[in-house]
Scaffold this motif. Sequence first.
Motif, PDB file in Angstrom:
ATOM      1  N   GLY A 102       0.819  -1.208   0.000  1.00 19.47           N
ATOM      2  CA  GLY A 102       0.000   0.000   0.000  1.00 19.47           C
ATOM      3  C   GLY A 102       0.853   1.257   0.000  1.00 19.47           C
ATOM      4  N   SER A 103       1.913   1.267   0.792  1.00 23.68           N
ATOM      5  CA  SER A 103       2.803   2.420   0.843  1.00 23.68           C
ATOM      6  C   SER A 103       3.475   2.646  -0.507  1.00 23.68           C
ATOM      7  CB  SER A 103       3.877   2.224   1.918  1.00 23.68           C
ATOM      8  OG  SER A 103       3.281   2.140   3.190  1.00 23.68           O
ATOM      9  N   LEU A 104       3.894   1.532  -1.139  1.00 29.89           N
ATOM     10  CA  LEU A 104       4.537   1.641  -2.443  1.00 29.89           C
ATOM     11  C   LEU A 104       3.575   2.199  -3.484  1.00 29.89           C
ATOM     12  CD1 LEU A 104       7.003   1.116  -4.200  1.00 29.89           C
ATOM     13  CD2 LEU A 104       6.158  -1.214  -4.572  1.00 29.89           C
ATOM     14  N   LYS A 105       2.316   1.716  -3.457  1.00 34.95           N
ATOM     15  CA  LYS A 105       1.313   2.200  -4.415  1.00 34.95           C
ATOM     16  C   LYS A 105       1.064   3.690  -4.221  1.00 34.95           C
ATOM     17  CE  LYS A 105      -3.382   1.334  -6.079  1.00 34.95           C
ATOM     18  NZ  LYS A 105      -4.620   0.543  -5.872  1.00 34.95           N
ATOM     19  N   GLY A 106       0.957   4.113  -2.937  1.00 28.49           N
ATOM     20  CA  GLY A 106       0.754   5.530  -2.656  1.00 28.49           C
ATOM     21  C   GLY A 106       1.925   6.375  -3.113  1.00 28.49           C
ATOM     22  N   ALA A 107       3.126   5.872  -2.894  1.00 30.66           N
ATOM     23  CA  ALA A 107       4.319   6.608  -3.307  1.00 30.66           C
ATOM     24  C   ALA A 107       4.392   6.727  -4.825  1.00 30.66           C
ATOM     25  CB  ALA A 107       5.568   5.909  -2.771  1.00 30.66           C
ATOM     26  N   VAL A 108       4.026   5.654  -5.530  1.00 30.38           N
ATOM     27  CA  VAL A 108       4.042   5.672  -6.993  1.00 30.38           C
ATOM     28  C   VAL A 108       3.029   6.675  -7.524  1.00 30.38           C
ATOM     29  CG1 VAL A 108       3.510   4.316  -9.052  1.00 30.38           C
ATOM     30  CG2 VAL A 108       4.930   3.330  -7.251  1.00 30.38           C
ATOM     31  N   THR A 109       1.817   6.673  -6.938  1.00 37.69           N
ATOM     32  CA  THR A 109       0.774   7.608  -7.369  1.00 37.69           C
ATOM     33  C   THR A 109       1.226   9.049  -7.155  1.00 37.69           C
ATOM     34  OG1 THR A 109      -0.961   6.018  -6.819  1.00 37.69           O
ATOM     35  CG2 THR A 109      -1.631   8.317  -7.056  1.00 37.69           C
ATOM     36  N   LEU A 110       1.802   9.313  -5.985  1.00 32.23           N
ATOM     37  CA  LEU A 110       2.294  10.653  -5.668  1.00 32.23           C
ATOM     38  C   LEU A 110       3.395  11.070  -6.641  1.00 32.23           C
ATOM     39  CD1 LEU A 110       2.439  13.070  -3.664  1.00 32.23           C
ATOM     40  CD2 LEU A 110       4.163  11.769  -2.425  1.00 32.23           C
ATOM     41  N   THR A 111       4.303  10.157  -6.925  1.00 35.42           N
ATOM     42  CA  THR A 111       5.402  10.447  -7.836  1.00 35.42           C
ATOM     43  C   THR A 111       4.890  10.756  -9.237  1.00 35.42           C
ATOM     44  OG1 THR A 111       6.837   8.969  -6.578  1.00 35.42           O
ATOM     45  CG2 THR A 111       7.560   9.577  -8.791  1.00 35.42           C
ATOM     46  N   ILE A 112       3.894   9.995  -9.687  1.00 38.98           N
ATOM     47  CA  ILE A 112       3.319  10.221 -11.023  1.00 38.98           C
ATOM     48  C   ILE A 112       2.668  11.595 -11.100  1.00 38.98           C
ATOM     49  CG2 ILE A 112       1.502   9.487 -12.610  1.00 38.98           C
ATOM     50  CD1 ILE A 112       2.090   6.604 -11.770  1.00 38.98           C
ATOM     51  N   LEU A 113       1.834  11.920 -10.098  1.00 36.25           N
ATOM     52  CA  LEU A 113       1.118  13.197 -10.102  1.00 36.25           C
ATOM     53  C   LEU A 113       2.085  14.385 -10.148  1.00 36.25           C
ATOM     54  CD1 LEU A 113      -1.726  12.557  -7.483  1.00 36.25           C
ATOM     55  CD2 LEU A 113      -2.034  13.092  -9.897  1.00 36.25           C
ATOM     56  N   LEU A 114       3.008  14.416  -9.193  1.00 35.43           N
ATOM     57  CA  LEU A 114       3.917  15.555  -9.099  1.00 35.43           C
ATOM     58  C   LEU A 114       4.987  15.519 -10.184  1.00 35.43           C
ATOM     59  CD1 LEU A 114       4.346  15.723  -5.220  1.00 35.43           C
ATOM     60  CD2 LEU A 114       2.882  17.125  -6.673  1.00 35.43           C
ATOM     61  N   GLY A 115       5.413  14.312 -10.568  1.00 36.28           N
ATOM     62  CA  GLY A 115       6.433  14.189 -11.607  1.00 36.28           C
ATOM     63  C   GLY A 115       5.943  14.692 -12.953  1.00 36.28           C
ATOM     64  N   ILE A 116       4.745  14.290 -13.346  1.00 37.76           N
ATOM     65  CA  ILE A 116       4.182  14.739 -14.623  1.00 37.76           C
ATOM     66  C   ILE A 116       3.937  16.244 -14.603  1.00 37.76           C
ATOM     67  CG2 ILE A 116       2.099  14.634 -16.060  1.00 37.76           C
ATOM     68  CD1 ILE A 116       2.048  11.635 -15.548  1.00 37.76           C
ATOM     69  N   PHE A 117       3.424  16.742 -13.462  1.00 40.58           N
ATOM     70  CA  PHE A 117       3.188  18.183 -13.342  1.00 40.58           C
ATOM     71  C   PHE A 117       4.495  18.946 -13.542  1.00 40.58           C
ATOM     72  CE2 PHE A 117       3.103  22.044 -10.736  1.00 40.58           C
ATOM     73  CZ  PHE A 117       1.973  22.678 -11.232  1.00 40.58           C
ATOM     74  N   PHE A 118       5.564  18.504 -12.877  1.00 40.90           N
ATOM     75  CA  PHE A 118       6.838  19.226 -12.942  1.00 40.90           C
ATOM     76  C   PHE A 118       7.494  19.083 -14.316  1.00 40.90           C
ATOM     77  CE2 PHE A 118      11.410  19.746 -12.185  1.00 40.90           C
ATOM     78  CZ  PHE A 118      11.402  20.983 -11.559  1.00 40.90           C
ATOM     79  N   ILE A 119       7.450  17.874 -14.891  1.00 40.28           N
ATOM     80  CA  ILE A 119       8.087  17.645 -16.194  1.00 40.28           C
ATOM     81  C   ILE A 119       7.398  18.447 -17.292  1.00 40.28           C
ATOM     82  CG2 ILE A 119       8.467  15.908 -17.996  1.00 40.28           C
ATOM     83  CD1 ILE A 119       8.951  13.879 -15.731  1.00 40.28           C
ATOM     84  N   CYS A 120       6.058  18.490 -17.251  1.00 44.17           N
ATOM     85  CA  CYS A 120       5.306  19.156 -18.322  1.00 44.17           C
ATOM     86  C   CYS A 120       5.338  20.676 -18.210  1.00 44.17           C
ATOM     87  CB  CYS A 120       3.854  18.675 -18.333  1.00 44.17           C
ATOM     88  SG  CYS A 120       3.667  16.948 -18.850  1.00 44.17           S
TER      89      CYS A 120
END
Length: 285
Positions: free
Chosen positions: A210-228
């Motif tokens: 569960g922690s890994l899934k939450g971390a992945v979701t958080l990384t995707i959200l903020l990572g895509i926002f920052f990259i784009c």
Amino acid sequence: NATVGASGGWCQGLDIPNELFLALGLVSLVENLLVVAAILKNRNLHSPTYYFICCLAVSDMLVSISNLAEMLFMLLLEHGVLVMRPSIVRHMDSVIDMLICSSVVSSLSFLGVIAVDRYITIFYALRYHSIMTLQRAVVTMASVWLASTVSSTVLITYFRSNTILLCLIGFFLFMLVLMLVLYIHMFALARHHLHSISSQQKPPTAHRGGSLKGAVTLTILLGIFFICWGPFFFHLILIVTCPTNPFCTCFFSYFNLFLILIICNSVIDPLIYAFRSQELRRTLR
């Protein structure tokens, strides 16, 4: 001289064909149009959360429409199909730029609004419907659209002013920090809940999963926002801080790539915020 010559190839920019702009614009337009249609059609999706997602889709649609309009306008002028006086061309260019700027500001704003809405959903679940009423949601949406329109008008009118650019950069940084703080706090709460459950039932694998899934979701959200969005706003920072520096001017030559990333964000947003909903996917089918 050798260094400048070696780096000269890197400073020629990236030749991005107009067809790629048009293709991405069309994909984004269709995707976000489907999201808006599904939310309007299904009464089960008539809630503040989905209204905010709908507004984000409309903002991303405006990004696509303004991009498509600008590309078609430029192609028609280049091939001599459309003949206009220079004053009319400048006026049309200002209108399109204003539409692009308004859609960018509103898109960033609704990303922040969605983050706040999710935060309230998690931390004030029992009081959510009394906090986020339909009336407050409508006021929030109207305020964002009004602020986006006014700010884009001011930005296009005084685009040469460093103060205006600094305000836009500050707005981006504020949204980045807001999303970072809210999503990390939400992830910390989810991790705490999983830890409490695992301490009672002792399933360590579930806790780590569960922690890994939450971390992945958080990384995707903020990572895509920052990259784009990051390269475009870094471009604005360099315009203010070092407009004549050779390395900065080299970075400026990749402006079309930064625009492509913003359009890609309009393509990705529905996949992150809308299509993950089972109810919305069912409506689309």
